[in-house]
Write an enzyme that holds these catalytic residues in place. Sequence first.
Site: not given
Lengths: 258, 86
Positions: A101, A162, A188-189, A210-211
């Site tokens: 990545k 995040g 992301a996001g 992830n977050t």
Amino acid sequence: MTTQKDTWTIAGREFTSRLMVGTGKYASFQQTAEALEASGAEIITVAVRRVNLDRSKESLLDYIDPGKYTLLPNTAGCYTADDAVRTCRLAREAGMSDFVKLEVLGDEKTLFPDNEELLKAARILVKEGFTVLPYTSDDVIMCKKLEDIGCAAVMPLGAPIGSGLGIRNPYNIRIILESVRIPVIVDAGVGSASDAAIAMELGCDGVLMNTAIAGAQDPIAMARAMRLAVEAGRLSYKAGRIPRKLYASASSPLDGMI
Amino acid sequence: MQHSLELEKPKPHRVLRRKYMHITLNGEGVDIAEGSTVAGLLEHLQLQHERVAVEVNLDIIPKTAYDSHGLADGDRIEIVHFVGGG
């Protein structure tokens, strides 16, 4: 009635799950392993960092069976093409796989990508035989350039890493989907299950987060929610939604009214 | 912080001195025994070959060369592995 398998491929490798999950920010290695299990993810991201020499001997791979997953090492924290390329070469040696990545950041506050350095790194890595999955802005010109360079997929952000803001510009994502032939993965996001479903309903091939899971109050439950959301969003997309209309259209017949 | 990885008391009946090399390991200065190889260093640190990547002076050492690659005074070594990340 047999259900056709809705698999997808990245660089010729076939996957069933369209949810990709990161392994950072969890409370413990044990929680990480449980969340990954609940998510059903087959592709997981990891970071490449110095071994801690005065450390406990425990590491992430003591809790996660690397044979069970496709590891996707990231170049998180790299701000130049040189650093990203160096990290990828180390990752390949550590993991004996060429999936990476690619992240080349431009700014600490937003963690938005530095597109110029990203293209530079992507060119080098593709030439060296890496399977490159670049984290990029939701910009169709960038995505087309990354495809032309030979990246295996494009991973436009939905919102800053995040941030939990969801898909800030679904129209850009739709344009990207129309314009490239390689898989499009929103990375992301994502903050909620509905964000993940929206990404899939736009027609994305996958979602990486992830977050949204690790930072949830109950990460294991959220991992399960995300799994269902990605499946639901994908089914919804394939089922073909109704058009949006300004005015009502009754669902019950007028015939036979008393 | 300095770490001596191997220490030997000099024998009284003859002069026996182990030579050391000074290297930088993951950003820290360390003394290791002269003649150490990458494999020897990993063994001392109790690190499994399959889990790490090793870079010496910005060159990645392939795993097949761990036993043969000798380290030298002044080498800058990075040993990395996979950790959690998004």
